[in-house]
Design an enzyme around this catalytic site. Sequence first.
Site, short mmCIF file in Angstrom:
data_model
loop_
_atom_site.label_atom_id
_atom_site.label_comp_id
_atom_site.label_asym_id
_atom_site.label_seq_id
_atom_site.Cartn_x
_atom_site.Cartn_y
_atom_site.Cartn_z
N ASP A 11 0.88 -1.17 0.00
CA ASP A 11 0.00 0.00 0.00
C ASP A 11 0.93 1.22 0.00
O ASP A 11 2.14 1.10 -0.24
CB ASP A 11 -1.00 -0.02 1.16
CG ASP A 11 -0.35 0.20 2.53
OD1 ASP A 11 0.90 0.25 2.60
OD2 ASP A 11 -1.09 0.31 3.52
N CYS A 67 2.78 -3.46 4.07
CA CYS A 67 2.02 -2.28 4.50
C CYS A 67 2.75 -1.70 5.70
O CYS A 67 3.90 -2.05 5.96
CB CYS A 67 0.55 -2.61 4.77
SG CYS A 67 0.23 -3.77 6.12
N THR A 69 2.27 -1.94 9.04
CA THR A 69 2.54 -2.91 10.10
C THR A 69 2.69 -4.33 9.58
O THR A 69 3.12 -5.22 10.33
CB THR A 69 1.35 -2.95 11.08
OG1 THR A 69 0.17 -3.30 10.31
CG2 THR A 69 1.13 -1.60 11.75
N HIS A 100 8.74 -24.71 8.32
CA HIS A 100 7.71 -25.42 9.09
C HIS A 100 6.29 -25.18 8.58
O HIS A 100 5.44 -26.06 8.69
CB HIS A 100 7.76 -25.01 10.56
CG HIS A 100 8.98 -25.50 11.27
ND1 HIS A 100 9.10 -25.50 12.65
CD2 HIS A 100 10.15 -26.01 10.80
CE1 HIS A 100 10.28 -25.99 12.99
NE2 HIS A 100 10.95 -26.29 11.88
N HIS A 135 5.67 -31.61 9.43
CA HIS A 135 5.15 -30.26 9.18
C HIS A 135 4.09 -30.28 8.08
O HIS A 135 3.16 -29.48 8.11
CB HIS A 135 6.29 -29.32 8.81
CG HIS A 135 7.33 -29.22 9.86
ND1 HIS A 135 7.07 -28.73 11.13
CD2 HIS A 135 8.64 -29.58 9.86
CE1 HIS A 135 8.17 -28.78 11.85
NE2 HIS A 135 9.14 -29.29 11.11
C1 RB5 Z 1 -1.88 2.72 6.57
O1 RB5 Z 1 -1.86 3.90 7.32
C2 RB5 Z 1 -1.79 1.51 7.51
O2 RB5 Z 1 -2.96 1.37 8.24
C3 RB5 Z 1 -1.50 0.26 6.71
O3 RB5 Z 1 -0.31 0.44 5.99
C4 RB5 Z 1 -1.30 -1.02 7.48
O4 RB5 Z 1 -0.39 -0.88 8.52
C5 RB5 Z 1 -2.51 -1.75 7.87
O5 RB5 Z 1 -2.47 -2.82 8.46
#
Ligand code: RB5
Length: 144
Positions: A11, A67, A69, A100, A135
């Site tokens: 993203d 993304c 996180t 695994h 596994h």
């Molecule tokens: C975008 O601000 C953020 O929410 C996205 O990149 C991600 O971390 C969502 O899980």
Amino acid sequence: MDHDTVFIASDHAGFALKEYLCAGLSAQGLRMEDLGPESAESCDYPVFAHKLCARVSAEGGRGILICGTGVGMCMAANRHKGIRAALCTDEFTARACRAHNNANILCLAARVTAPPLAGDLADIFLRTEFEGGRHARRVALIEV
Ligand code: RB5
């Protein structure tokens, strides 16, 4: 690897890391297919997760989703049958999720993991083979 193309998508939060990894992995000789986005303009991570997972489900091989996180990408990816997406922030997990869990998608957190480490995680993920054996039985039990 069972497929010579590595799919990659992000993203807006993961855009810069996607560009970095694409360049680095291409330079190593891997054929990268970049499924977007094409800029760091704000966009919705599930759109790109679903686009990439549809390709991996249909064609096999591996993908990298990025993304902020890694969490949203991982949640969206794991809705797809046959997709085993793993969010990795350390080398041990990047290796174990292949050996695994036979993970076929690596999820990375651009706001947590610095580019050099993300590159190492991608290398480990792409080079580590599934160990099979006990596994394989456990991985088969994941599908509902
Ligand atoms: C975008 O601000 C953020 O929410 C996205 O990149 C991600 O971390 C969502 O899980």
